[in-house]
Write a protein that holds these residues in place. Sequence first.
Motif, PDB file in Angstrom:
ATOM      1  N   VAL A 106     -17.099  15.958 -11.026  1.00 47.89           N
ATOM      2  CA  VAL A 106     -17.368  15.747 -12.446  1.00 47.89           C
ATOM      3  C   VAL A 106     -17.817  17.080 -13.030  1.00 47.89           C
ATOM      4  CG1 VAL A 106     -18.705  14.489 -14.175  1.00 47.89           C
ATOM      5  CG2 VAL A 106     -18.054  13.361 -12.026  1.00 47.89           C
ATOM      6  N   THR A 107     -16.995  17.685 -13.883  1.00 46.55           N
ATOM      7  CA  THR A 107     -17.413  18.924 -14.537  1.00 46.55           C
ATOM      8  C   THR A 107     -18.282  18.585 -15.744  1.00 46.55           C
ATOM      9  OG1 THR A 107     -15.485  19.084 -16.034  1.00 46.55           O
ATOM     10  CG2 THR A 107     -15.262  20.025 -13.810  1.00 46.55           C
ATOM     11  N   GLY A 108     -19.173  19.487 -16.057  1.00 43.31           N
ATOM     12  CA  GLY A 108     -20.131  19.205 -17.120  1.00 43.31           C
ATOM     13  C   GLY A 108     -21.011  18.019 -16.778  1.00 43.31           C
ATOM     14  N   GLY A 109     -21.294  17.871 -15.479  1.00 46.61           N
ATOM     15  CA  GLY A 109     -22.004  16.683 -15.001  1.00 46.61           C
ATOM     16  C   GLY A 109     -23.513  16.755 -15.099  1.00 46.61           C
ATOM     17  N   GLY A 110     -24.038  17.835 -15.668  1.00 46.01           N
ATOM     18  CA  GLY A 110     -25.478  18.033 -15.669  1.00 46.01           C
ATOM     19  C   GLY A 110     -26.234  17.439 -16.829  1.00 46.01           C
ATOM     20  N   ARG A 111     -25.518  16.808 -17.775  1.00 40.05           N
ATOM     21  CA  ARG A 111     -26.201  16.193 -18.913  1.00 40.05           C
ATOM     22  C   ARG A 111     -25.204  15.316 -19.672  1.00 40.05           C
ATOM     23  NH1 ARG A 111     -27.000  21.758 -22.381  1.00 40.05           N
ATOM     24  NH2 ARG A 111     -24.799  22.170 -22.812  1.00 40.05           N
ATOM     25  N   GLY A 112     -25.732  14.535 -20.582  1.00 40.47           N
ATOM     26  CA  GLY A 112     -24.906  13.783 -21.511  1.00 40.47           C
ATOM     27  C   GLY A 112     -23.937  12.836 -20.839  1.00 40.47           C
ATOM     28  N   ILE A 113     -22.711  12.807 -21.343  1.00 41.24           N
ATOM     29  CA  ILE A 113     -21.687  11.915 -20.804  1.00 41.24           C
ATOM     30  C   ILE A 113     -21.407  12.230 -19.343  1.00 41.24           C
ATOM     31  CG2 ILE A 113     -19.251  11.252 -20.975  1.00 41.24           C
ATOM     32  CD1 ILE A 113     -19.481  11.667 -24.010  1.00 41.24           C
ATOM     33  N   GLY A 114     -21.366  13.503 -18.985  1.00 41.42           N
ATOM     34  CA  GLY A 114     -21.101  13.881 -17.605  1.00 41.42           C
ATOM     35  C   GLY A 114     -22.153  13.369 -16.644  1.00 41.42           C
ATOM     36  N   LEU A 136     -10.970  13.433 -10.077  1.00 44.56           N
ATOM     37  CA  LEU A 136     -11.392  14.567 -10.906  1.00 44.56           C
ATOM     38  C   LEU A 136     -11.690  14.063 -12.303  1.00 44.56           C
ATOM     39  CD1 LEU A 136     -11.751  17.567 -11.665  1.00 44.56           C
ATOM     40  CD2 LEU A 136      -9.270  17.660 -12.041  1.00 44.56           C
ATOM     41  N   VAL A 137     -12.884  14.362 -12.794  1.00 46.41           N
ATOM     42  CA  VAL A 137     -13.251  14.042 -14.174  1.00 46.41           C
ATOM     43  C   VAL A 137     -13.470  15.357 -14.913  1.00 46.41           C
ATOM     44  CG1 VAL A 137     -14.812  12.825 -15.716  1.00 46.41           C
ATOM     45  CG2 VAL A 137     -14.343  11.893 -13.435  1.00 46.41           C
ATOM     46  N   ASN A 138     -12.528  15.696 -15.785  1.00 49.92           N
ATOM     47  CA  ASN A 138     -12.621  16.916 -16.598  1.00 49.92           C
ATOM     48  C   ASN A 138     -13.439  16.610 -17.850  1.00 49.92           C
ATOM     49  OD1 ASN A 138     -11.050  18.970 -15.201  1.00 49.92           O
ATOM     50  ND2 ASN A 138      -9.269  17.671 -15.580  1.00 49.92           N
ATOM     51  N   ASN A 139     -14.743  16.795 -17.723  1.00 49.72           N
ATOM     52  CA  ASN A 139     -15.650  16.425 -18.804  1.00 49.72           C
ATOM     53  C   ASN A 139     -16.261  17.622 -19.529  1.00 49.72           C
ATOM     54  OD1 ASN A 139     -17.794  14.633 -20.201  1.00 49.72           O
ATOM     55  ND2 ASN A 139     -19.027  16.057 -18.971  1.00 49.72           N
ATOM     56  N   ALA A 140     -16.382  18.769 -18.871  1.00 51.88           N
ATOM     57  CA  ALA A 140     -17.080  19.906 -19.462  1.00 51.88           C
ATOM     58  C   ALA A 140     -16.445  20.310 -20.790  1.00 51.88           C
ATOM     59  CB  ALA A 140     -17.076  21.085 -18.498  1.00 51.88           C
ATOM     60  N   GLY A 141     -17.286  20.594 -21.772  1.00 52.00           N
ATOM     61  CA  GLY A 141     -16.762  20.995 -23.069  1.00 52.00           C
ATOM     62  C   GLY A 141     -17.844  21.566 -23.965  1.00 52.00           C
ATOM     63  N   THR A 175     -10.000  22.731 -18.458  1.00 55.27           N
ATOM     64  CA  THR A 175      -9.295  21.550 -17.961  1.00 55.27           C
ATOM     65  C   THR A 175      -8.067  21.959 -17.155  1.00 55.27           C
ATOM     66  OG1 THR A 175     -10.081  20.169 -19.784  1.00 55.27           O
ATOM     67  CG2 THR A 175      -8.055  19.458 -18.680  1.00 55.27           C
ATOM     68  N   PHE A 176      -7.333  22.931 -17.659  1.00 52.09           N
ATOM     69  CA  PHE A 176      -6.161  23.441 -16.941  1.00 52.09           C
ATOM     70  C   PHE A 176      -6.547  24.006 -15.574  1.00 52.09           C
ATOM     71  CE2 PHE A 176      -4.227  27.706 -16.148  1.00 52.09           C
ATOM     72  CZ  PHE A 176      -3.078  27.278 -15.504  1.00 52.09           C
ATOM     73  N   ILE A 184      -7.159  11.397 -12.091  1.00 50.15           N
ATOM     74  CA  ILE A 184      -7.779  12.368 -12.996  1.00 50.15           C
ATOM     75  C   ILE A 184      -8.124  11.646 -14.287  1.00 50.15           C
ATOM     76  CG2 ILE A 184      -7.438  14.479 -14.346  1.00 50.15           C
ATOM     77  CD1 ILE A 184      -5.387  15.365 -12.242  1.00 50.15           C
ATOM     78  N   ILE A 185      -9.321  11.867 -14.774  1.00 46.69           N
ATOM     79  CA  ILE A 185      -9.719  11.360 -16.083  1.00 46.69           C
ATOM     80  C   ILE A 185     -10.160  12.546 -16.923  1.00 46.69           C
ATOM     81  CG2 ILE A 185     -11.208   9.848 -17.407  1.00 46.69           C
ATOM     82  CD1 ILE A 185     -10.822   9.213 -13.693  1.00 46.69           C
ATOM     83  N   ASN A 186      -9.445  12.806 -18.000  1.00 49.80           N
ATOM     84  CA  ASN A 186      -9.783  13.881 -18.928  1.00 49.80           C
ATOM     85  C   ASN A 186     -10.613  13.322 -20.074  1.00 49.80           C
ATOM     86  OD1 ASN A 186      -8.265  15.839 -17.504  1.00 49.80           O
ATOM     87  ND2 ASN A 186      -6.394  15.173 -18.523  1.00 49.80           N
ATOM     88  N   ILE A 187     -11.756  13.939 -20.333  1.00 48.83           N
ATOM     89  CA  ILE A 187     -12.577  13.518 -21.464  1.00 48.83           C
ATOM     90  C   ILE A 187     -12.157  14.331 -22.675  1.00 48.83           C
ATOM     91  CG2 ILE A 187     -14.889  13.111 -22.332  1.00 48.83           C
ATOM     92  CD1 ILE A 187     -14.141  11.535 -19.779  1.00 48.83           C
TER      93      ILE A 187
END
Length: 265
Positions: free
Chosen positions: A14-22, A89-94, A121-122, A140-143
């Motif tokens: 999970v990218t961006g997994g340190g807060r919020g939705i991630g 893979l969860v592409n969440n970071a943004g 994401t790429f 893969i789940i892209n946020i």
Amino acid sequence: METEQSMSGRVALVTGGGRGIGEAISLSLANLGVTVAVCDIHDGAERVVADIRSKGQQANAYLCDISNSEETSRLLDTITTDLGRLDILVNNAGVGGAHGRLHEIDVDDWDKTIGVNLRGTFLTTKYAMPHLLHQSPSAIINIASTYGIIGAPFAPAYCASKGAIVNLTRQLAVDYGPLGVRVNAVLPGYIDTDLGGRRASLPADQAAQMLQRREESAALQPLGRQATTTEVARVVAFLASDDASFMTGSIVTVDGGCTTTFYHG
């Protein structure tokens, strides 16, 4: 919904997994028995992992700038060495990007927004894909965002990046569905979080005004409120599970109905 037993043994990044939705996604997957690689550019990943481990669940923390190709390549090598596999893979970071009309925003800000949201994401998908193919069926789940399917005011870079992720999701589903990798996108609407800490960086009165504007806009939706991060995470966990085994290329809005009617933002 799948049980902990049926998801046990799988590994998710999970990218961006340190807060919020991630953070909510990481916790939801861990609750289902998934070992979670929580990745972020800041040390929030360590806090989330400590929370997961305190419940007897499995997780590792990783620091990475996903807009950097070399860092992201090393990240995937390290995760698969540490954890032995990758199934989800969860592409969440943004990042949110600058607020303004296109001619008013800084070129560097445009590049950063596209760099994190789309290039990130790429790159993560590029380096994760060989491992996901090895474990197929995998997911893969892209946020993305509802801003990826509407023209939202004063957010040109964010809208462009999230719109690109929406169609990249469809394209990846075409190429990798025959190879056993499902690719779907989740599009949150108004969520009770603060992307990029924007409100936290403002004086208290301005932060309160920003929050009030969000709540007033959310109140115009059919469901009349913002969502919690957990409500988004549950949808992601479903798409990662075998319960969604016939879903790929799906663009799933979690937006209280805001994109079904006139938008007032």
